[in-house]
Write a protein that holds these residues in place. Structure first.
Motif, PDB file in Angstrom:
ATOM      1  N   ARG A 158     -33.691 118.796   8.794  1.00  0.00           N
ATOM      2  CA  ARG A 158     -32.907 117.738   8.584  1.00  0.00           C
ATOM      3  C   ARG A 158     -33.702 117.010   7.644  1.00  0.00           C
ATOM      4  O   ARG A 158     -34.706 116.971   7.212  1.00  0.00           O
ATOM      5  N   THR A 159     -32.897 115.984   6.643  1.00  0.00           N
ATOM      6  CA  THR A 159     -33.240 115.117   5.719  1.00  0.00           C
ATOM      7  C   THR A 159     -32.852 113.949   6.196  1.00  0.00           C
ATOM      8  O   THR A 159     -31.977 113.467   6.951  1.00  0.00           O
ATOM      9  N   ALA A 160     -33.490 112.687   5.409  1.00  0.00           N
ATOM     10  CA  ALA A 160     -33.321 111.433   5.683  1.00  0.00           C
ATOM     11  C   ALA A 160     -33.684 110.614   4.091  1.00  0.00           C
ATOM     12  O   ALA A 160     -34.564 110.935   3.750  1.00  0.00           O
ATOM     13  N   ALA A 161     -33.062 109.377   4.207  1.00  0.00           N
ATOM     14  CA  ALA A 161     -33.370 108.722   2.982  1.00  0.00           C
ATOM     15  C   ALA A 161     -34.541 107.643   3.314  1.00  0.00           C
ATOM     16  O   ALA A 161     -34.938 106.910   2.346  1.00  0.00           O
ATOM     17  N   SER A 162     -34.755 107.419   4.575  1.00  0.00           N
ATOM     18  CA  SER A 162     -35.773 106.829   4.784  1.00  0.00           C
ATOM     19  C   SER A 162     -36.417 106.852   6.314  1.00  0.00           C
ATOM     20  O   SER A 162     -35.894 107.824   7.046  1.00  0.00           O
ATOM     21  N   ALA A 186     -36.709 104.839   8.802  1.00  0.00           N
ATOM     22  CA  ALA A 186     -35.806 104.259   9.703  1.00  0.00           C
ATOM     23  C   ALA A 186     -34.817 105.386  10.225  1.00  0.00           C
ATOM     24  O   ALA A 186     -34.346 105.517  11.410  1.00  0.00           O
ATOM     25  N   GLU A 187     -34.155 106.011   9.215  1.00  0.00           N
ATOM     26  CA  GLU A 187     -33.266 106.954   9.452  1.00  0.00           C
ATOM     27  C   GLU A 187     -33.593 107.893  10.101  1.00  0.00           C
ATOM     28  O   GLU A 187     -32.983 108.597  10.880  1.00  0.00           O
ATOM     29  N   ALA A 188     -34.803 108.445   9.690  1.00  0.00           N
ATOM     30  CA  ALA A 188     -35.559 109.688  10.097  1.00  0.00           C
ATOM     31  C   ALA A 188     -35.807 109.414  11.815  1.00  0.00           C
ATOM     32  O   ALA A 188     -35.483 110.504  12.396  1.00  0.00           O
ATOM     33  N   VAL A 244     -37.879 113.215   4.293  1.00  0.00           N
ATOM     34  CA  VAL A 244     -37.594 112.011   3.999  1.00  0.00           C
ATOM     35  C   VAL A 244     -37.752 111.777   2.282  1.00  0.00           C
ATOM     36  O   VAL A 244     -38.973 111.869   1.900  1.00  0.00           O
ATOM     37  N   TYR A 249     -43.554 101.414  14.149  1.00  0.00           N
ATOM     38  CA  TYR A 249     -42.825 102.440  15.061  1.00  0.00           C
ATOM     39  C   TYR A 249     -43.572 102.855  16.130  1.00  0.00           C
ATOM     40  O   TYR A 249     -43.060 103.844  16.910  1.00  0.00           O
ATOM     41  N   ASP A 308     -34.116 107.533  13.712  1.00  0.00           N
ATOM     42  CA  ASP A 308     -32.750 107.476  14.326  1.00  0.00           C
ATOM     43  C   ASP A 308     -32.495 108.911  14.977  1.00  0.00           C
ATOM     44  O   ASP A 308     -31.511 108.956  15.713  1.00  0.00           O
ATOM     45  N   GLY A 309     -32.731 109.865  14.088  1.00  0.00           N
ATOM     46  CA  GLY A 309     -32.174 111.068  14.181  1.00  0.00           C
ATOM     47  C   GLY A 309     -32.951 111.830  15.391  1.00  0.00           C
ATOM     48  O   GLY A 309     -32.448 113.044  15.710  1.00  0.00           O
TER      49      GLY A 309
END
Length: 367
Positions: A55-59, A61-63, A37, A91, A65-66
């Motif tokens: 996998r990558t994410a910008a936040s 929360a996005e991580a 992230v 979370y 969700d995946g």
């Protein structure tokens, strides 16, 4: 978490220190490096490619969700540790926080409250506690073989040039929380507190001696422990010959540790008092486990797998953060500070410099 599922880890922040976390976690059985992230997508992708993360994410929360996550490694600059730890707890996730775990004692108390209301648990990175040398020394102390602790020295003498401080987020109270007392020497004096127990009072000096920075670049303190033992602590980033050095004088032996960023058993020396040679023989027993992120993660992952509280909790780390705050408070006020004195009504409770920016003002007066 006591089932056989892999513990899925998210790295929040993929800069330099995240690599130490990834290397350490990759050595632990039952762990999956799940997602990288970072606000910088290209940096996240490079980190993911290096460590085999799919996998990558910008936040965060996005991580989430995946897919399922279990543990968050917070590897960002210090000012973001507190909000990211709160987010992970919201979370219900466990989180590991790089040092310093927060910027103030107030934030530490807020994290304690948030953790109490969450399924998640927090752990602070103070990896020097986990080397076999520290573990063996604790056992020898508890056995009585070393006698009473008497006099100690705890020095973190490092060198950081001016370009190091010219990075925009460094050397700022609102971003790093302080200078070498907060961000460098804290590992070594955390080990001192871990070994010698609760501190009682401190008298300190700090200043900006050589670097253009808002915070101090050196501090020196004399600490009295509840046991009656006395130790000096020096934290510096202006020392050309770098070393991390600790000397602990007990009734029956002197124990010394010299290293730079991590130690093995070879970095320790035990010198017995006359007639106390058995202390050296006791020291030689046991495995050699180097300090570092891998040693702490070994204990942390085991705690998650067995459903017990992880090592170095926020409450455990509070005493170390409180000593850092007291060093600043003493150096700014010119008074001796007792443990517990920095409470909710103290200006040093919400910011390490008491919102006074003392060395910035000193620079202005001397300009």
């Amino acid at each position: 978490m006591t089932d056989s599922r892999k513990i899925r880890v998210a790295f929040v922040g993929t800069g330099g220190i995240a690599n130490a976390h990834a290397e350490a976690l990759r050595q632990q059985p039952g762990v999956e490096l799940a997602v990288a992230v970072d606000l910088d997508a290209s940096r996240a992708e490079a980190f993911a490619a290096k460590w085999g993360i799919t996998r990558t994410a910008a936040s965060l929360a996005e991580a989430i969700d995946g897919g399922r996550l279990d543990l968050v490694a917070i590897c960002t600059p210090p000012s973001s540790h507190f909000p990211l730890a709160l987010e992970a707890l919201s979370y219900g996730l466990d989180a590991v926080i790089e040092k310093p775990p927060a910027l103030s004692l107030s934030q530490m108390r807020e994290l304690e409250k948030a953790e109490a209301a969450s399924k998640g648990k927090l752990s602070c990175v103070f990896q020097h506690r986990f080397g076999s040398g520290a573990q063996r020394l604790l056992a020898l102390q508890e056995s009585g073989a070393l006698g009473k602790p008497l006099v100690g020295t705890c020095n973190t003498l490092w060198f950081r040039d001016q370009p190091y401080f010219d990075v925009p987020w460094r050397g700022l109270w609102d971003v790093e929380g302080g200078g070498p007392t907060m961000g460098h020497g804290i590992h070594q004096f955390d080990l001192l507190l871990h070994l010698w127990g609760p501190w009682a009072e401190v008298t300190a000096f700090a200043g900006k001696l050589a670097r253009r920075t808002d915070t101090e670049d050196a501090s020196a303190a004399v600490v009295r422990f509840e046991s009656g033992a006395i130790a000096t602590i020096i934290n510096s980033v202006i020392s050309p010959r770098e070393t991390s050095y600790m000397r602990l004088d007990f009734e029956n032996a002197t124990v010394e540790l010299e290293h730079l960023y991590g130690y093995s058993d070879n970095n320790w020396t035990v010198t017995p008092a006359p007639g106390q040679e058995d202390a050296v023989e006791l020291w030689k027993q046991g495995e050699d486990l180097a300090s570092g992120h891998a040693a702490q993660y070994q204990a942390l992952i085991r705690s998650i797998q067995h459903g017990v509280h992880p090592p170095v909790s926020i409450s455990d780390a509070y005493a170390t953060m409180e000593l850092a705050a007291a060093i600043y408070a003493s150096s700014v006020s010119g008074t001796t500070i007792a443990r517990g004195q920095i409470n909710e009504i103290s200006p040093f409770f919400t910011r390490m410099d008491g919102h006074l920016e003392p060395w910035k003002q000193e620079e202005a007066l001397n300009a």
